[in-house]
Design a protein around this motif. Structure first.
Motif, PDB file in Angstrom:
ATOM      1  N   ARG A 174       4.506 -19.240  57.990  1.00 46.39           N
ATOM      2  CA  ARG A 174       3.726 -19.252  59.224  1.00 46.39           C
ATOM      3  C   ARG A 174       4.509 -18.504  60.301  1.00 46.39           C
ATOM      4  O   ARG A 174       5.653 -18.096  60.082  1.00 46.39           O
ATOM      5  CB  ARG A 174       3.434 -20.689  59.685  1.00 46.39           C
ATOM      6  N   SER A 175       3.915 -18.361  61.461  1.00 46.49           N
ATOM      7  CA  SER A 175       4.549 -17.613  62.548  1.00 46.49           C
ATOM      8  C   SER A 175       5.689 -18.414  63.173  1.00 46.49           C
ATOM      9  O   SER A 175       5.487 -19.538  63.645  1.00 46.49           O
ATOM     10  CB  SER A 175       3.512 -17.269  63.616  1.00 46.49           C
ATOM     11  N   SER A 176       6.883 -17.818  63.192  1.00 46.76           N
ATOM     12  CA  SER A 176       8.022 -18.473  63.842  1.00 46.76           C
ATOM     13  C   SER A 176       7.863 -18.456  65.364  1.00 46.76           C
ATOM     14  O   SER A 176       8.324 -19.368  66.057  1.00 46.76           O
ATOM     15  CB  SER A 176       9.324 -17.778  63.446  1.00 46.76           C
ATOM     16  N   VAL A 177       7.190 -17.426  65.888  1.00 50.06           N
ATOM     17  CA  VAL A 177       6.980 -17.326  67.341  1.00 50.06           C
ATOM     18  C   VAL A 177       6.081 -18.464  67.827  1.00 50.06           C
ATOM     19  O   VAL A 177       6.377 -19.132  68.829  1.00 50.06           O
ATOM     20  CB  VAL A 177       6.351 -15.961  67.701  1.00 50.06           C
ATOM     21  N   ILE A 182       5.352 -24.279  69.949  1.00 50.15           N
ATOM     22  CA  ILE A 182       5.027 -25.684  69.686  1.00 50.15           C
ATOM     23  C   ILE A 182       6.215 -26.578  70.023  1.00 50.15           C
ATOM     24  O   ILE A 182       6.061 -27.635  70.656  1.00 50.15           O
ATOM     25  CB  ILE A 182       4.598 -25.860  68.215  1.00 50.15           C
ATOM     26  N   LEU A 183       7.413 -26.162  69.625  1.00 51.54           N
ATOM     27  CA  LEU A 183       8.611 -26.942  69.956  1.00 51.54           C
ATOM     28  C   LEU A 183       8.813 -27.018  71.469  1.00 51.54           C
ATOM     29  O   LEU A 183       9.192 -28.070  72.003  1.00 51.54           O
ATOM     30  CB  LEU A 183       9.842 -26.329  69.287  1.00 51.54           C
ATOM     31  N   ASN A 184       8.558 -25.914  72.158  1.00 50.87           N
ATOM     32  CA  ASN A 184       8.690 -25.915  73.620  1.00 50.87           C
ATOM     33  C   ASN A 184       7.725 -26.917  74.252  1.00 50.87           C
ATOM     34  O   ASN A 184       8.079 -27.642  75.186  1.00 50.87           O
ATOM     35  CB  ASN A 184       8.427 -24.517  74.178  1.00 50.87           C
ATOM     36  N   LEU A 185       6.498 -26.961  73.737  1.00 49.49           N
ATOM     37  CA  LEU A 185       5.490 -27.876  74.272  1.00 49.49           C
ATOM     38  C   LEU A 185       5.831 -29.329  73.970  1.00 49.49           C
ATOM     39  O   LEU A 185       5.604 -30.220  74.794  1.00 49.49           O
ATOM     40  CB  LEU A 185       4.117 -27.529  73.685  1.00 49.49           C
ATOM     41  N   SER A 198      -1.708 -16.676  72.250  1.00 43.70           N
ATOM     42  CA  SER A 198      -3.096 -17.118  72.101  1.00 43.70           C
ATOM     43  C   SER A 198      -3.166 -18.633  71.909  1.00 43.70           C
ATOM     44  O   SER A 198      -2.561 -19.175  70.977  1.00 43.70           O
ATOM     45  CB  SER A 198      -3.745 -16.412  70.906  1.00 43.70           C
ATOM     46  N   ILE A 199      -3.901 -19.309  72.803  1.00 42.25           N
ATOM     47  CA  ILE A 199      -4.093 -20.752  72.663  1.00 42.25           C
ATOM     48  C   ILE A 199      -4.853 -21.060  71.377  1.00 42.25           C
ATOM     49  O   ILE A 199      -4.586 -22.052  70.691  1.00 42.25           O
ATOM     50  CB  ILE A 199      -4.846 -21.322  73.879  1.00 42.25           C
ATOM     51  N   SER A 200      -5.795 -20.191  71.033  1.00 41.46           N
ATOM     52  CA  SER A 200      -6.565 -20.387  69.804  1.00 41.46           C
ATOM     53  C   SER A 200      -5.647 -20.403  68.584  1.00 41.46           C
ATOM     54  O   SER A 200      -5.806 -21.233  67.680  1.00 41.46           O
ATOM     55  CB  SER A 200      -7.612 -19.279  69.669  1.00 41.46           C
ATOM     56  N   ASN A 201      -4.673 -19.494  68.550  1.00 42.93           N
ATOM     57  CA  ASN A 201      -3.729 -19.465  67.428  1.00 42.93           C
ATOM     58  C   ASN A 201      -2.820 -20.689  67.435  1.00 42.93           C
ATOM     59  O   ASN A 201      -2.471 -21.221  66.375  1.00 42.93           O
ATOM     60  CB  ASN A 201      -2.891 -18.190  67.485  1.00 42.93           C
ATOM     61  N   LEU A 202      -2.439 -21.146  68.622  1.00 44.30           N
ATOM     62  CA  LEU A 202      -1.615 -22.355  68.715  1.00 44.30           C
ATOM     63  C   LEU A 202      -2.374 -23.571  68.185  1.00 44.30           C
ATOM     64  O   LEU A 202      -1.794 -24.432  67.516  1.00 44.30           O
ATOM     65  CB  LEU A 202      -1.191 -22.598  70.163  1.00 44.30           C
ATOM     66  N   LEU A 203      -3.664 -23.637  68.481  1.00 45.96           N
ATOM     67  CA  LEU A 203      -4.477 -24.749  67.982  1.00 45.96           C
ATOM     68  C   LEU A 203      -4.547 -24.735  66.460  1.00 45.96           C
ATOM     69  O   LEU A 203      -4.509 -25.790  65.811  1.00 45.96           O
ATOM     70  CB  LEU A 203      -5.885 -24.675  68.576  1.00 45.96           C
ATOM     71  N   LYS A 204      -4.628 -23.544  65.873  1.00 43.17           N
ATOM     72  CA  LYS A 204      -4.644 -23.441  64.413  1.00 43.17           C
ATOM     73  C   LYS A 204      -3.319 -23.916  63.824  1.00 43.17           C
ATOM     74  O   LYS A 204      -3.294 -24.577  62.777  1.00 43.17           O
ATOM     75  CB  LYS A 204      -4.914 -21.995  63.998  1.00 43.17           C
ATOM     76  N   GLU A 205      -2.211 -23.578  64.495  1.00 43.78           N
ATOM     77  CA  GLU A 205      -0.903 -24.016  64.013  1.00 43.78           C
ATOM     78  C   GLU A 205      -0.761 -25.532  64.122  1.00 43.78           C
ATOM     79  O   GLU A 205      -0.215 -26.179  63.227  1.00 43.78           O
ATOM     80  CB  GLU A 205       0.210 -23.320  64.804  1.00 43.78           C
ATOM     81  N   CYS A 206      -1.245 -26.104  65.216  1.00 39.20           N
ATOM     82  CA  CYS A 206      -1.199 -27.562  65.372  1.00 39.20           C
ATOM     83  C   CYS A 206      -1.990 -28.248  64.266  1.00 39.20           C
ATOM     84  O   CYS A 206      -1.570 -29.279  63.728  1.00 39.20           O
ATOM     85  CB  CYS A 206      -1.761 -27.970  66.734  1.00 39.20           C
ATOM     86  N   LYS A 207      -3.128 -27.672  63.927  1.00 38.72           N
ATOM     87  CA  LYS A 207      -3.944 -28.242  62.846  1.00 38.72           C
ATOM     88  C   LYS A 207      -3.203 -28.146  61.520  1.00 38.72           C
ATOM     89  O   LYS A 207      -3.209 -29.093  60.727  1.00 38.72           O
ATOM     90  CB  LYS A 207      -5.284 -27.508  62.770  1.00 38.72           C
ATOM     91  N   PHE A 208      -2.536 -27.020  61.267  1.00 39.16           N
ATOM     92  CA  PHE A 208      -1.801 -26.843  60.014  1.00 39.16           C
ATOM     93  C   PHE A 208      -0.677 -27.869  59.892  1.00 39.16           C
ATOM     94  O   PHE A 208      -0.473 -28.455  58.824  1.00 39.16           O
ATOM     95  CB  PHE A 208      -1.231 -25.426  59.944  1.00 39.16           C
ATOM     96  N   LEU A 218      -3.715 -29.357  74.022  1.00 39.09           N
ATOM     97  CA  LEU A 218      -3.812 -27.907  74.186  1.00 39.09           C
ATOM     98  C   LEU A 218      -5.249 -27.408  74.308  1.00 39.09           C
ATOM     99  O   LEU A 218      -5.483 -26.316  74.831  1.00 39.09           O
ATOM    100  CB  LEU A 218      -3.146 -27.206  72.996  1.00 39.09           C
ATOM    101  N   ILE A 219      -6.197 -28.181  73.801  1.00 44.56           N
ATOM    102  CA  ILE A 219      -7.594 -27.737  73.829  1.00 44.56           C
ATOM    103  C   ILE A 219      -8.024 -27.479  75.270  1.00 44.56           C
ATOM    104  O   ILE A 219      -7.834 -28.328  76.146  1.00 44.56           O
ATOM    105  CB  ILE A 219      -8.504 -28.799  73.176  1.00 44.56           C
TER     106      ILE A 219
END
Length: 452
Positions: A174-177, A182-185, A198-208, A218-219
């Motif tokens: 997955r994306s390290s960036v 996510i760790l910062n949040l 992209s918030i949309s991409n962050l939401l996908k990572e949170c789901k994963f 984040l939504i």
């Protein structure tokens, strides 16, 4: 012998071997000399069993294992804190804790305060305490790391292997960036995501990673306080809503005190017709309104304002019956609505057939525009009846009240995002528009086209 828990300091070392004796252990190509006290600090173990069997003339113990890993183990036996740099260090230490039968080291690693993992080619070390919020645990890391340790130990013992099975080093493609964000949040509640992320991409990572609490925080949403109803409202997009957060707010004195009629509207605009031929005069304030409580985040539900982004919505004005209906034709939106309202429909005996018509795609709901900020053909609409009369048309629309035949009327197509509230009353669902932009003809549609 009592084994001291890893969270407690070892006050007294058991004498599994004479503390003053020095024992020689060759691991790989390197010779180590270690005291009986150090070997006794974590046991009984492979070492204590071996040297107890060699009491009369202890021999050099030669082991075909990694001397680099054993250096870390020796530091542990001598009382130094564990030094784990990355996921490779962690898994090799755990494998050798099984091989050498070091119960305290194994337990310390199982309860270690940090996770080590490689994500997208970057090494990460982060505290397990980051996932203390409800909904953020169990997560991907619980399932991957903790289950991995249990599986390795079970295979080693059940198959009676001479050494632990080799195991993959935890790596996630997955994306390290994005994971760093996510760790910062998780670390800082006040952290602001940079605009290029992209918030949309962050939401996908949170789901994963199954970080459900962070995902909800984040939504995109907006929380406001309605000064007329004296209640908080939350605005969210339809596809971000979850069925578990849907609540039905029964009317009370506070809600009834909320005056939502507009002085500029005529009384004709208040007519609603569920199914029967008779007209039912009803203010939206008399309907039970749907509220929303974000899972894992909100303590109390708020009045829900739903944003529809799909433009496949049409308003139908029946001139003769003085009724208004709205068609939601987008298939995905209908699927979401059906899922969100399933519990409410079941509780209030609302049949799907009440808002389904064979002649129309999707769902058709009763609506009322008394409190809507309505724009028609680019102009604010303050008086709907006058606006309908102004638009010269001989259009015939379906008679939704009688579910048969045609009636003189007008259809307006919703363009762009629109804001709605959802109400329930007498086995009916109502969609109440709060803000929407409509057009009545092809020319107006073309005026809204944009150049590339």
């Amino acid at each position: 012998m009592d084994i001291v828990d890893n969270s407690e300091p070892m006050i007294k070392i058991p004498e599994l071997l004479p503390h003053e004796n020095i024992y020689k252990i060759q691991v790989g190509s390197k010779l180590f000399k270690i005291s009986g006290a150090s070997l006794s600090s974590d046991g009984p173990s492979f070492f204590t069993d071996y040297f107890n069997a060699q009491k009369d003339s202890p021999q050099v113990l030669i082991l075909d294992r990694s001397d680099r890993v054993f250096e870390n183990i020796m530091n542990h036996l001598q009382g130094y804190p564990l030094s784990v740099l990355d996921e490779r260090d962690f898994i090799t230490l755990f494998l050798d804790s099984l091989y050498y039968r070091l119960p305290r080291l194994k337990r310390m690693l199982q309860k270690y305060d940090y996770y080590f993992i490689n994500i997208g080619g970057k090494h990460f070390k982060f505290s397990k305490s980051l996932f203390d919020r409800p909904g953020d645990s169990p997560n991907y890391f619980n399932l991957l790391i903790d289950a991995m340790l249990v599986d390795v130990e079970n295979v080693f013992h059940e198959k009676q292997m001479i050494r632990p099975p080799s195991h993959f080093i935890p790596f996630v493609t997955r994306s390290s960036v994005l994971f760093q964000e996510i760790l910062n949040l998780l670390t800082d509640d006040d952290y602001v995501v940079p605009s290029h992320i992209s918030i949309s991409n962050l939401l996908k990572e949170c789901k994963f990673y199954c970080l459900l609490n962070l995902q909800q925080r984040l939504i995109p949403h907006r929380i406001t306080r309605n000064p007329f109803c004296k209640r908080e409202e939350i605005t969210m997009k339809l596809h971000h809503l979850r069925r578990t957060g849907i609540k039905l707010l029964a009317q009370d004195t506070d809600i009834k005190a909320c005056e939502i009629r507009s002085d500029s509207e005529s009384s004709e605009d208040l007519y609603l017709c569920p199914q029967k031929k008779r007209k039912l005069e009803a203010s939206p304030a008399e309907w039970d309104m749907v509220s929303y409580q974000r899972p894992y985040v909100d303590k109390e539900p708020r009045d829900l304002i739903v944003q529809f982004d799909a433009t496949e919505m049409t308003l139908f004005f029946n001139k003769r019956m003085k009724t208004i209906h709205v068609q939601v034709a987008n298939e995905n939106d209908c699927h979401i609505l059906k899922n969100l309202l399933a519990d409410i429909n079941r509780k209030h005996n609302i049949e799907d057939s009440s808002f389904q018509f064979p002649q129309f795609q999707g769902y058709v709901f009763i609506t009322c525009i008394t409190m809507a900020d309505l724009t028609v053909n680019g102009l604010p609409c303050k008086n709907l009846c006058s606006k309908i009369d102004e638009i010269k048309t001989n259009e015939q629309i379906f008679d939704f009240c009688n579910r048969d035949g045609m009636m003189p009327g007008l259809s307006l197509h919703v363009i762009g995002p629109s804001l709605w509230r959802i109400g329930v009353k007498d086995q009916h669902i109502i969609l109440l528009p709060l803000k929407l932009n409509c057009i009545s003809n092809l020319r107006q549609f073309n005026m809204n086209l944009q150049f590339l």
